[in-house]
Design a protein around this motif. Structure first.
Motif, PDB file in Angstrom:
ATOM      1  N   ILE A 216       0.807  -1.086   0.120  1.00 26.97           N
ATOM      2  CA  ILE A 216      -0.011   0.000  -0.234  1.00 26.97           C
ATOM      3  C   ILE A 216       0.978   1.260   0.016  1.00 26.97           C
ATOM      4  N   VAL A 217       0.650   2.226  -0.945  1.00 27.22           N
ATOM      5  CA  VAL A 217       1.258   3.398  -1.040  1.00 27.22           C
ATOM      6  C   VAL A 217       0.344   4.569  -1.076  1.00 27.22           C
ATOM      7  N   ALA A 218       0.596   5.468  -0.548  1.00 23.15           N
ATOM      8  CA  ALA A 218      -0.348   6.807  -0.366  1.00 23.15           C
ATOM      9  C   ALA A 218       0.314   7.864  -1.102  1.00 23.15           C
ATOM     10  N   THR A 219      -0.571   8.636  -1.580  1.00 26.28           N
ATOM     11  CA  THR A 219      -0.070   9.942  -2.513  1.00 26.28           C
ATOM     12  C   THR A 219      -1.219  11.112  -2.357  1.00 26.28           C
ATOM     13  N   THR A 220      -0.873  12.163  -2.575  1.00 24.54           N
ATOM     14  CA  THR A 220      -1.697  13.316  -2.629  1.00 24.54           C
ATOM     15  C   THR A 220      -1.754  13.612  -4.172  1.00 24.54           C
ATOM     16  N   ARG A 221      -0.900  13.258  -4.924  1.00 29.44           N
ATOM     17  CA  ARG A 221      -0.715  13.534  -6.318  1.00 29.44           C
ATOM     18  C   ARG A 221      -0.726  12.239  -7.141  1.00 29.44           C
ATOM     19  N   PRO A 222      -1.900  11.599  -7.459  1.00 27.32           N
ATOM     20  CA  PRO A 222      -2.062  10.311  -8.143  1.00 27.32           C
ATOM     21  C   PRO A 222      -1.347  10.451  -9.637  1.00 27.32           C
ATOM     22  N   PHE A 336      -4.635  17.733 -13.617  1.00 29.59           N
ATOM     23  CA  PHE A 336      -5.801  17.400 -12.851  1.00 29.59           C
ATOM     24  C   PHE A 336      -6.921  16.528 -13.278  1.00 29.59           C
ATOM     25  N   GLU A 337      -7.004  16.588 -14.803  1.00 30.82           N
ATOM     26  CA  GLU A 337      -7.834  15.793 -15.416  1.00 30.82           C
ATOM     27  C   GLU A 337      -7.333  14.371 -15.324  1.00 30.82           C
ATOM     28  N   ALA A 338      -5.998  14.205 -15.510  1.00 34.80           N
ATOM     29  CA  ALA A 338      -5.313  12.844 -15.669  1.00 34.80           C
ATOM     30  C   ALA A 338      -5.490  12.407 -14.156  1.00 34.80           C
ATOM     31  N   VAL A 343      -7.381   7.843 -10.851  1.00 34.56           N
ATOM     32  CA  VAL A 343      -8.182   7.451  -9.718  1.00 34.56           C
ATOM     33  C   VAL A 343      -9.131   6.523  -9.846  1.00 34.56           C
ATOM     34  N   ALA A 344      -9.859   6.979 -11.066  1.00 34.27           N
ATOM     35  CA  ALA A 344     -10.959   5.992 -11.554  1.00 34.27           C
ATOM     36  C   ALA A 344     -10.499   4.720 -12.075  1.00 34.27           C
TER      37      ALA A 344
END
Length: 948
Positions: A216-222, A336-338, A343-344
């Motif tokens: 599991i990795v976490a990020t604020t900038r996928p 930001f569209e990316a 994420v989807a």
């Protein structure tokens, strides 16, 4: 003199006179003293920070000039690359509907120069309004020909010494302005964000100790997932020790990336696993260097996803053999569209484990308002390690001193952890980098293209193209102390005024400007740029909040000087706001705070307000009541001067050396003046402008105006007083006023000049027509005039007068009603003082008689005050209507009892205490304390009168 002090009628007139008379230029004699103004942006207008800083600098300049120094305060403005280019681009779009690209580089730069000539001097006009005594004849601009020559010379020499190089590095990139920007131009804003927790599948069938086939990795900038080069775990984390050296299959991309051990991974945070994206995060870039990862850039300069990644090694060399493929579906998407799409897609693939709401900060460009993107770009850099060593030593060895000293620690912490300095900007306005390229990409650095061809024997048919980038404005301003004085030429000004004496600056640019000036100046002159760095705090609003347009709490110093109507002030604060609700709230707060707008206060009152709060290094809360108070101080000085002139003009003031007799009051005020001179001088030398201004204020208001002017009246208005005594008092009046005006001049230049012109002829200090207080010598304390005996006698006299006044106030006796006073139970010298000073006492305390009583037990029923051991008795018989006074006091006490009860009831209400803001509760508690204190005084008075 006019009856009322009207600063608007004198300030502009005097400044124009000073400038026309060239008063601000160096005198050419005396020891040199020089300061450089921190060059304000050419696009700017004066804000409270400027006004505060410039007040301090002008006070120092005028002080040193009066001390006989050969004084230079060097003026100049900065070309402000981004700010100026944006301003002219907007103007061009609005007026002609064109972009800079429509005009081309040369034509666009012509437009900027046109704007500079027409509108670029606004802030320098405002500096004049503040009374800044800079040498306008030497005004410099960071883009003028001489300064440009210095900038080129420094660049070329640093490149020759291998201290400037070009490379591909991670920088703060503004996707709107298409340029790198400095950390100072990045505004970090708190906001609500998200933390996406993703499952990264382990490759080759590997599993964790817990049996999982993913991390599991976490990020604020996928969106940066596309550029991942690895996953880091802490080397001390037992959960993942067996996985170090294994691989992850990067989701959506399919790239195999390694699991590495690095202390950047925090075992206590999240899963303890961190994705590494060296080309899109500054911390990750450092991890990538330690782990020898490639740099995979996935964004264009518009912050859109590339069709194919750009891959480089850590030296910035392209890696054509590396797999640069990226998913086709994201190509061309805004970052930001990316993000939304990635994420989807991760969710659809079952790889989105959790979305966590977090409070985080985001970096915004302070000019464009766009979110800053860490981006790999080709930039020019200064290698700072070698430059930093002598700059650190200069402060360690005491060649440069910080005031206050604790800022040296801030300086050292930056200087000992320096990164190479990115000096290139992708703009058109600025110092164009003196580098040329041939068709094969070879780079040649020289002052001119002709020098390149000559130096490298290049034929005329070899096409050379100059680098399109310009230099960071901090690069040119780093040369400010010596570039303004004519370097690289060895000018007389450079020899005379360098190194400069003091730099006055805010703490926020110690690294960006102060440190870089020290490095560059030592490198190119072998001297420090300045000997002292005086660091001041920020000017905040009355509640301690930082002033900003977005908060609607900005004050324009010119509005405080000239005044502004309430409607205009509201419009200023809300006019360009896009949020109606916020604008409405700011308008209401402004109307509540400035009910009648802002009255004119004048420059001197504003300057004195700043100086009164200029503690070393601390932020100041700007308080309008203080400004009102110092306007009153100017009025007090004006009215006192009118009194002096009315009593001295046309009279013999002893200026010709004729015999004078000095009264006790004369000797006392001259003695107090010497102490004040010493205090003000010492405090300015120590950069304690708050203490200097307070010492001057106390002397002028309390000693000179409130006491000495009153003590002068019994002599001047006594027909029995000798001519010699009257001459002595008139001489003292004008000489003390002349001296305090000279003490005040560095702080309050306008009012001091205006009054001095009238007082100086009487004091014998006007040397001729056109003379100015600016060139008068700074007062020096004369120890021979210090008279401690006179000081003790006057303090005794003041004590008795205050005692009588207190009795009048407590007993509600009319101020003009003559009183009989008895003095008793004192020392023998008290009786002597009464005998010697009875005329002063009778006049100032408005007494019918003042008698020494040897037998205290025979004293009638009296109101009593103590002066030391001595009792001051005011017999009450026939003075007051006891019953009427007791009735009045009872009414006042009842009123306060009612107020106290109401506040106590409110503070005892649990609902109020639970819901009311802390500030409201504190305010109520303050009201209660004030009412209780007043009631106690009223009760004490009631008890005294009851026993009469």
């Amino acid at each position: 003199m006019d009856k009322t002090y009207q600063p608007e009628t004198i300030e502009t007139r005097w400044y124009q006179r000073w400038e026309a008379d060239n008063r601000f230029a160096p005198s050419g004699t005396g020891e040199a003293f020089s300061m450089m103004i921190p060059p304000p942006n050419i696009t700017g207008s004066l804000h409270m920070g400027h006004a505060f800083q410039d007040t301090i600098m002008d006070t120092l300049t005028r002080y040193k000039r009066m001390q006989g120094n050969n004084t230079l305060w060097q003026i100049g403005t900065d070309h402000a690359g981004i700010a100026t280019q944006m301003l002219v681009e907007r103007k061009l779009a609005a007026e002609e509907g064109k972009t800079r690209h429509d005009l081309g580089r040369d034509a666009f730069l012509d437009k900027i120069w046109e704007w500079k000539e027409e509108s670029g001097g606004h802030i320098t006009r405002q500096l004049r309004r503040m009374g800044a005594s800079v040498d306008w004849s030497r005004e410099r601009f960071t883009m003028d020909d001489g300064f440009y020559k210095a900038v080129q010379e420094v660049f070329v020499r640093l490149h020759k010494d291998k201290l400037i190089y070009r490379g591909k590095r991670l920088v703060n990139w503004d996707p709107t302005l298409h340029t790198a920007i400095s950390d100072l131009e990045v505004e970090n804003r708190d906001q609500q964000g998200s933390f996406w927790h993703f499952r990264y599948p382990l490759a080759d069938g590997v599993k964790t100790d817990a049996g999982l086939d993913y991390l599991i990795v976490a990020t604020t900038r996928p969106e940066t997932l596309l550029g991942d080069t690895g996953v880091a775990v802490n080397p001390d984390d037992p959960r993942y020790a067996s996985l170090v050296g294994k691989f992850i299959e990067l989701p959506l991309v399919g790239r195999r990336i390694p699991i590495v051990a690095d202390e950047h991974a925090d075992m206590e945070k999240g899963s303890g696993c961190v994705k590494i994206t060296p080309a899109h995060d500054f911390n990750d870039y450092e991890v990538g260097k330690r782990q020898n990862h490639l740099l995979i850039n996935v964004f264009s300069q518009n912050a859109e996803v590339l069709a194919r990644a750009e891959i480089y090694d850590l030296k910035g060399q392209p890696q054509p053999d590396a797999d640069a493929s990226l998913p086709e579906k994201y190509a061309g998407l805004d970052r930001f569209e990316a993000r939304q799409q990635i994420v989807a897609d991760m969710d659809a693939a079952g790889l989105l484990a959790e979305v966590e709401a977090v409070n985080n900060t985001m970096p915004y460009g302070d000019r464009s308002g766009d979110i800053i993107e860490p981006l790999l770009t080709d930039q020019w850099f200064v290698a700072v390690e070698e430059l930093a060593k002598p700059a650190i030593a200069a402060v360690e060895d005491g060649d440069i001193e910080f005031v206050p000293k604790n800022y040296e620690n801030m300086y050292f912490s930056w200087m000992r952890d320096l990164q190479d300095w990115c000096i290139s900007r992708q703009l058109w306005w600025g110092h164009r980098i003196p580098a040329w390229y041939d068709s094969e990409g070879n780079v040649f650095v020289a002052r001119t293209e002709a020098e390149v061809r000559e130096k490298h024997n290049l034929a005329a048919d070899v096409t050379l193209t100059q680098d399109n980038d310009v230099l960071d404005t901090w690069f040119s301003s780093a040369l400010w102390t010596f570039g303004t004085l004519g370097w690289p030429e060895q000018t007389p000004e450079l020899a005379t005024f360098h190194p400069t004496n003091v730099l006055v600056t805010g703490f926020d640019i110690i690294f960006f400007w102060v440190a870089r000036m020290i490095m560059m100046t030592l490198k190119f002159t072998g001297e420090v740029p300045f000997k002292t760095v005086y660091v001041h705090g920020l000017v905040r609003d009355g509640q301690g909040n930082k002033m900003s347009k977005s908060k609607g709490n900005v004050l324009d110093p010119i509005d405080l000087i000239d005044g502004i109507s309430l409607d205009d002030l509201v419009e200023k604060r809300t006019g360009n706001m896009m949020q109606p609700k916020k604008a409405k709230a700011i308008a209401k707060a402004t109307r509540d705070e400035f009910k009648g707008g802002v009255e004119p206060h004048g420059t001197d009152a504003l300057r004195f307000t700043f100086l009164s709060q200029a503690t070393t290094g601390r932020d100041i809360k700007f308080d309008m009541s203080r400004l009102d108070g110092y306007r009153n101080f100017c009025n007090k000085l004006w009215n006192a001067s009118r009194y002096v002139l009315m009593n001295a003009d046309g009279e013999d003031c002893g200026a010709d050396g004729s015999e004078v007799t000095l009264s006790l009051a004369d000797r006392w005020i001259l003695s107090a003046l010497q102490k004040t001179i010493a205090q003000v001088t010492r405090h300015i030398d120590d950069y304690r402008f708050d203490h200097a201004s307070q010492a001057l204020y106390d002397f002028i208001w309390n000693e000179y105006c409130d006491w000495y002017l009153e003590l002068s009246k019994p002599v001047l208005w006594d027909e029995a007083a000798s001519d010699s005594a009257k001459r002595g008092t008139r001489q003292t009046l004008v000489r003390v006023l002349d001296t305090v005006l000279r003490l005040a001049h560095p702080m309050m230049p306008y009012i001091s000049e205006e009054i001095w012109q009238r007082v100086a002829p009487l004091a014998g200090t006007l040397n001729g027509e056109g003379d100015s207080i600016m060139t008068q010598p700074w007062p020096e304390a004369d120890e021979h005039q210090i008279d401690e005996a006179a000081s003790r006698d006057i303090e005794w006299l003041k004590g008795v007068i205050v005692a009588v006044r207190n009795v009048r106030a407590e007993m509600n006796i009319a101020p003009g009603k003559p009183l009989n006073v008895l003095l008793t139970r004192g020392k023998p010298e008290d009786a002597e003082r009464l005998a010697h000073n009875r005329p002063f006492l009778m006049k100032l305390a408005k007494l019918e008689s003042a008698t020494w009583l040897d037998t205290p037990d025979d004293a009638p029923l009296s109101a009593t005050q103590l002066v030391g051991d001595m009792e001051v008795l005011v017999p009450m018989a026939g003075l007051i209507d006891k019953d009427a006074e007791l009735a009045r006091l009872k009414k006042e006490i009842d009123k306060h009892d009612k107020q106290i009860g109401g506040v106590e009831k409110k503070l005892g209400n649990e609902s109020f205490m639970a819901k009311a803001p802390a500030a409201v509760v504190d305010k109520e508690r303050g009201k209660l304390a004030d009412a209780q204190a007043t009631r106690a005084l009223l009760e004490e008075q009631r008890q005294k009168i009851e026993v009469l």
